[in-house]
Design a protein around this motif. Structure first.
Motif, PDB file in Angstrom:
ATOM      1  N   MET A  53     -98.493 -52.157  32.381  1.00  0.00           N
ATOM      2  CA  MET A  53     -97.540 -51.793  33.439  1.00  0.00           C
ATOM      3  C   MET A  53     -96.236 -51.194  32.906  1.00  0.00           C
ATOM      4  N   LYS A  54     -96.399 -50.200  32.031  1.00  0.00           N
ATOM      5  CA  LYS A  54     -95.233 -49.495  31.498  1.00  0.00           C
ATOM      6  C   LYS A  54     -95.307 -48.005  31.811  1.00  0.00           C
ATOM      7  N   ASP A  55     -96.298 -47.337  31.204  1.00  0.00           N
ATOM      8  CA  ASP A  55     -96.338 -45.870  31.305  1.00  0.00           C
ATOM      9  C   ASP A  55     -97.238 -45.362  32.428  1.00  0.00           C
ATOM     10  N   ALA A  56     -98.064 -46.221  32.955  1.00  0.00           N
ATOM     11  CA  ALA A  56     -98.953 -45.758  34.023  1.00  0.00           C
ATOM     12  C   ALA A  56     -98.474 -46.283  35.374  1.00  0.00           C
ATOM     13  N   VAL A  57     -98.721 -47.548  35.642  1.00  0.00           N
ATOM     14  CA  VAL A  57     -98.298 -48.116  36.928  1.00  0.00           C
ATOM     15  C   VAL A  57     -97.073 -49.003  36.687  1.00  0.00           C
ATOM     16  N   LYS A  58     -96.070 -48.837  37.542  1.00  0.00           N
ATOM     17  CA  LYS A  58     -94.841 -49.634  37.370  1.00  0.00           C
ATOM     18  C   LYS A  58     -94.801 -50.796  38.365  1.00  0.00           C
ATOM     19  N   LEU A  59     -94.140 -51.877  37.921  1.00  0.00           N
ATOM     20  CA  LEU A  59     -94.016 -53.059  38.774  1.00  0.00           C
ATOM     21  C   LEU A  59     -93.431 -52.723  40.137  1.00  0.00           C
ATOM     22  N   ASP A  60     -92.379 -51.894  40.114  1.00  0.00           N
ATOM     23  CA  ASP A  60     -91.620 -51.688  41.347  1.00  0.00           C
ATOM     24  C   ASP A  60     -92.039 -50.419  42.091  1.00  0.00           C
ATOM     25  N   GLU A  61     -93.258 -49.961  41.831  1.00  0.00           N
ATOM     26  CA  GLU A  61     -93.722 -48.775  42.537  1.00  0.00           C
ATOM     27  C   GLU A  61     -93.807 -49.031  44.045  1.00  0.00           C
ATOM     28  N   ASN A  62     -94.363 -50.136  44.391  1.00  0.00           N
ATOM     29  CA  ASN A  62     -94.411 -50.533  45.804  1.00  0.00           C
ATOM     30  C   ASN A  62     -94.680 -52.033  45.877  1.00  0.00           C
ATOM     31  N   LYS A  63     -94.698 -52.529  47.078  1.00  0.00           N
ATOM     32  CA  LYS A  63     -94.882 -53.976  47.267  1.00  0.00           C
ATOM     33  C   LYS A  63     -96.203 -54.460  46.671  1.00  0.00           C
TER      34      LYS A  63
ATOM     35  N   PRO B 106     -98.216 -65.708  27.226  1.00  0.00           N
ATOM     36  CA  PRO B 106     -96.953 -65.539  26.489  1.00  0.00           C
ATOM     37  C   PRO B 106     -95.765 -65.433  27.464  1.00  0.00           C
ATOM     38  N   ASN B 107     -94.583 -65.749  26.944  1.00  0.00           N
ATOM     39  CA  ASN B 107     -93.399 -65.789  27.815  1.00  0.00           C
ATOM     40  C   ASN B 107     -93.111 -64.451  28.488  1.00  0.00           C
ATOM     41  N   TRP B 108     -93.281 -63.359  27.717  1.00  0.00           N
ATOM     42  CA  TRP B 108     -92.955 -62.041  28.306  1.00  0.00           C
ATOM     43  C   TRP B 108     -93.841 -61.753  29.510  1.00  0.00           C
ATOM     44  N   PHE B 109     -95.053 -62.259  29.467  1.00  0.00           N
ATOM     45  CA  PHE B 109     -95.978 -62.005  30.571  1.00  0.00           C
ATOM     46  C   PHE B 109     -95.577 -62.819  31.808  1.00  0.00           C
ATOM     47  N   GLN B 110     -95.190 -64.056  31.525  1.00  0.00           N
ATOM     48  CA  GLN B 110     -94.706 -64.896  32.627  1.00  0.00           C
ATOM     49  C   GLN B 110     -93.445 -64.301  33.243  1.00  0.00           C
ATOM     50  N   ASP B 111     -92.597 -63.728  32.385  1.00  0.00           N
ATOM     51  CA  ASP B 111     -91.366 -63.097  32.884  1.00  0.00           C
ATOM     52  C   ASP B 111     -91.683 -61.919  33.805  1.00  0.00           C
ATOM     53  N   ILE B 112     -92.681 -61.145  33.402  1.00  0.00           N
ATOM     54  CA  ILE B 112     -93.096 -60.021  34.248  1.00  0.00           C
ATOM     55  C   ILE B 112     -93.533 -60.534  35.611  1.00  0.00           C
ATOM     56  N   ARG B 113     -94.324 -61.594  35.612  1.00  0.00           N
ATOM     57  CA  ARG B 113     -94.800 -62.163  36.883  1.00  0.00           C
ATOM     58  C   ARG B 113     -93.617 -62.538  37.788  1.00  0.00           C
ATOM     59  N   LEU B 114     -92.622 -63.211  37.177  1.00  0.00           N
ATOM     60  CA  LEU B 114     -91.508 -63.707  37.989  1.00  0.00           C
ATOM     61  C   LEU B 114     -90.629 -62.563  38.485  1.00  0.00           C
ATOM     62  N   GLU B 115     -90.436 -61.584  37.603  1.00  0.00           N
ATOM     63  CA  GLU B 115     -89.671 -60.405  38.011  1.00  0.00           C
ATOM     64  C   GLU B 115     -90.413 -59.707  39.157  1.00  0.00           C
ATOM     65  N   ALA B 116     -91.722 -59.571  38.981  1.00  0.00           N
ATOM     66  CA  ALA B 116     -92.543 -58.896  39.991  1.00  0.00           C
ATOM     67  C   ALA B 116     -92.495 -59.643  41.319  1.00  0.00           C
ATOM     68  N   TYR B 117     -92.461 -60.978  41.222  1.00  0.00           N
ATOM     69  CA  TYR B 117     -92.401 -61.770  42.443  1.00  0.00           C
ATOM     70  C   TYR B 117     -91.156 -61.434  43.259  1.00  0.00           C
ATOM     71  N   ASP B 118     -90.000 -61.355  42.551  1.00  0.00           N
ATOM     72  CA  ASP B 118     -88.747 -61.019  43.231  1.00  0.00           C
ATOM     73  C   ASP B 118     -88.824 -59.638  43.883  1.00  0.00           C
ATOM     74  N   ILE B 119     -89.400 -58.710  43.128  1.00  0.00           N
ATOM     75  CA  ILE B 119     -89.523 -57.349  43.671  1.00  0.00           C
ATOM     76  C   ILE B 119     -90.411 -57.363  44.922  1.00  0.00           C
ATOM     77  N   ALA B 120     -91.523 -58.054  44.805  1.00  0.00           N
ATOM     78  CA  ALA B 120     -92.466 -58.106  45.927  1.00  0.00           C
ATOM     79  C   ALA B 120     -91.813 -58.684  47.169  1.00  0.00           C
ATOM     80  N   GLU B 121     -91.017 -59.735  46.961  1.00  0.00           N
ATOM     81  CA  GLU B 121     -90.365 -60.375  48.095  1.00  0.00           C
ATOM     82  C   GLU B 121     -89.330 -59.472  48.759  1.00  0.00           C
TER      83      GLU B 121
END
Lengths: 435, 260
Positions: A134-144, A24-39
């Motif tokens: 990845m909402k209430d337990a582990v967050k995308l931007d917790e670390n790389k 689904p699109n929201w999942f793909q969006d999470i991936r792309l957002e996460a990619y930016d954060i990771a970088e």
């Protein structure tokens, strides 16, 4: 020297990968957002463990594995994890990030239990996954690593047990990295709805002593009001795999969330196991054993954070270090303001078998509430020469005596593990690592 | 079968650089029971520990031979394999290893690979030996010596002795911490071991153990040496008169190893 930390995959690749799987699109969006954060994020600084020379970028991301028709096809290392063929009632085997075998007893599916791989769940039970992922337990931007995890996620399990459903049989997943260079970006999402009861056991296995790879694992485990979860794991990645594993739990009112972790990887490992006791009278036991050997470096954090009144958290970890292995064991009990009548206890013990091994136990209590109980015990020591003398004086060789002492050192934790399957598996793996 | 012979010649032993044994001579043959007696601090337990190879004790001079083989050249486990056994005064506690697993490992260590003792046979033998020593059955599954009372530890040492059936056993202060009933039970166990092939060295500073186990030879130790030897009548006289007469006879003022 600092090695490359930039991901070897770009946004276009991730978009294609997501599309190919009809996410689904929201999942793909999470991936792309996460990619930016990771970088944009640097590698986290880990106290007392140098990780900047670990391999995080050398791996194969998109792999697949064949279906398994019979357990006889499986290598011995996997078969010992399954027990006898008929006893495994609810099991998924993931081979090279692909579902290769799946079995769920009809009684459980009739009761509404969902047990499937995450990509299937994204199409069959999208709302449930979306609510917890990845909402209430582990967050995308917790670390790389958490960001990289979401960006490159290539494997996963979803387990949901409805209200009041109590499952006695353990539900088991085996993650088998047959391809020696295959990376595992695995996400385990478990939701035990109110007053349900479940036991989950996972095994990670690879066979890559010489080939390099990466495992990046996030588990998010939710025990809703009155639910009870027993979570067992035996990690057994080979030397070539660098592992980041983050097992995170959230326990609401009167919920019980127990962890039994056999951290038996042979490669460098960064492990976090954290539980949020959100609800009143929530309870968690975090038990872990590990053996370090060869040149491996490992860092383990067991943390329980108390928000709910009368919540109880007990951490128990024992580790044995051989050869030139180095390990740090952090135990953290944190009691937030308002979590009165809570109890945070922890015990960490390390046994070092060789001159070249290093171990460190750091007990930490962070308490912002007055009316609580808390305690810690920690020790780092070498084999007692008098124990060795005593055992040898009965004709037992030095090697055998050390073997007995290692088993013995870990046994007080192993025998406390409430899941029999995990106990058995652990003893097997310990035996394999001791010799 | 005549059993084994343990020969100790001119044994000098140091601990942390301090000489404790200053030339001990003693020979124990299969079928013989020897008692080494003496006040505290005269080197009796050092003798026991040095024979078994305790890591803190350093042999600086002399020889120990078992059937002509150089014991001092052997590792601790090899000494046990060769037929020596030491019932220790302060046995170690080992967490996580059950008493039963430990004992089975010890028995199997003496057997060839592939010829391990069958589990049922082991359990039967252990059960009956525990009965004989009036040891509580749950002790089999408790961690080795962990949380055992002084008396339980002593009985556990004798349980091991009886199960392992060594050629030569050394019992280091096996009577300390035992009440009279326990002492009788333990003594019965040791007396059952008596045969032509079994030699035993009993270290004690009380005569009372020797009321239940009659030694063939009695030796008195002072200042790190054996200063007097005799038959069972020597122990009787020591019980009646104490050690003073020996000190007078030999012109010893301080019997401990500190002086010379």
């Amino acid at each position: 020297m600092t090695v490359e930390t930039k991901l070897p995959y770009n946004k276009e690749y991730i978009t294609d990968y997501s599309k190919k799987r009809n996410e689904p699109n929201w999942f793909q969006d999470i991936r792309l957002e996460a990619y930016d954060i990771a970088e944009s994020m640097p590698l986290p600084k880990i106290e007392k463990t140098r990780i900047n020379n670990w391999n995080f970028t050398n791996f194969k991301h998109d792999v697949s594995g064949d279906a398994i028709t019979s357990f006889e096809e499986l290598p011995e290392k996997i078969r010992t994890l399954l027990g006898d063929k008929d006893s495994a009632k609810n099991i998924i085997i993931i081979r090279n990030n692909t579902v290769a075998f799946t079995k769920l007893s009809p009684e459980l599916s009739d009761q509404g239990v969902i047990f499937e791989d995450l990509f299937t769940a994204l199409s069959n039970h999208e709302d449930l996954v979306k609510k917890y992922f990845m909402k209430d337990a582990v967050k995308l931007d917790e670390n790389k690593f958490t960001a990289t995890h979401a960006a490159l996620l290539n494997s996963g399990i979803f387990l949901y047990v409805p209200k009041n459903v109590k499952i006695e049989e353990p539900i088991q997943v085996v993650f088998w990295q047959e391809d020696k260079e295959a990376a595992l970006f695995n996400h385990v999402l478990i939701v035990a709805d109110e007053h349900s009861d479940l036991t989950y056991v996972e095994n990670y296995v690879s066979d890559n002593d010489d080939d390099q790879s990466v495992a990046n694992i996030v588990s998010e485990v939710f025990a809703l009001d009155g639910a009870k979860i027993s979570y067992g794991a035996v990690d057994n990645f080979s030397k070539g795999t660098t592992t980041y594993v983050n097992r995170r739990g959230v326990a609401y009112n009167d919920a019980v969330l127990d962890w039994a972790l056999g951290q038996m990887n042979d490669g460098n490992t960064l492990s976090e196991n954290e539980t949020f006791l959100m609800g009143h009278n929530a309870l968690s036991h975090a038990k872990a054993v590990s053996i370090g050997r060869g040149e491996q470096s490992q860092n383990f954090t067991a943390k329980i954070t108390h928000f709910g009144k009368g919540s109880e958290g007990y951490i128990l970890q024992h580790g044995v270090m051989k050869d030139r292995a180095a390990s740090i064991f952090n135990g953290i009990g944190k009691i937030e303001d308002g979590a009165s009548k809570s109890n945070a206890e922890q015990e960490s013990r390390i046994l070092m078998l060789s001159q070249g091994s290093r171990g460190d136990a750091n007990p930490i209590l962070l308490i912002d509430e007055d009316d609580v109980m808390a305690g810690h015990a920690a020790s780092v020591g070498r084999v007692d020469p008098l124990q060795l003398y005593y055992l040898m004086s009965r004709g037992i060789s030095k090697e055998e005596a050390e073997r007995l002492i290692i088993h013995g050192f870990l046994d007080p934790v192993v025998r406390e593990i409430p899941i029999e399957t995990v106990q058995k598996q652990l003893r097997e793996v310990i035996e394999g690592k001791v010799n | 079968m005549a059993g084994s012979t343990l020969e100790i010649r001119d044994l000098h032993v140091e601990i942390d650089g301090k000489e404790i044994l200053k030339g001990v001579d003693l020979t124990i043959k299969g079928g013989e029971f020897h008692a080494v007696m003496g006040p505290n601090g005269t080197g009796k337990s050092t003798l026991a520990s040095a024979i078994m190879g305790h890591p803190r004790y350093e042999v600086t001079k002399g020889t120990i031979l078992l059937d002509g083989e150089d014991v001092l050249e052997m590792e601790v486990d090899e000494r046990a394999q060769a037929g020596l056994f030491l019932a220790m005064q302060y046995p170690s506690e080992v967490t996580g290893i059950t008493n039963s697993d430990f004992l089975r490992s010890a028995i199997n260590a003496k057997r060839e690979e592939g010829d391990e003792i069958p589990l049922m046979k082991f359990i039967k033998e252990m059960d009956s030996t525990m009965d004989l020593l009036e040891i509580d059955k749950n002790m089999a599954q408790r961690y080795l010596n962990e949380g055992f009372s002084g008396g339980e530890k002593k009985r556990n040492e004798i349980l091991q002795l009886m199960m392992l059936e060594p050629a030569i056993a050394i019992l280091d202060e096996i009577d300390s911490g035992l009440d009279i009933d326990a002492l009788k039970i333990v003594s019965d166990g040791i007396n059952k071991m008596r045969n032509d092939a079994f030699g035993c060295l009993i270290i004690t500073h009380y005569q009372r153990l020797l009321n239940y186990i009659t030694p063939d030879y009695v030796h008195v130790m002072m200042q790190g040496r054996i200063v007097k030897s005799g038959g069972p009548e020597l122990a009787k006289r020591l019980e009646a008169e104490g050690y003073e007469w020996i000190k007078e006879e030999l012109g010893i003022e301080d019997e401990t190893v500190g002086q010379n």
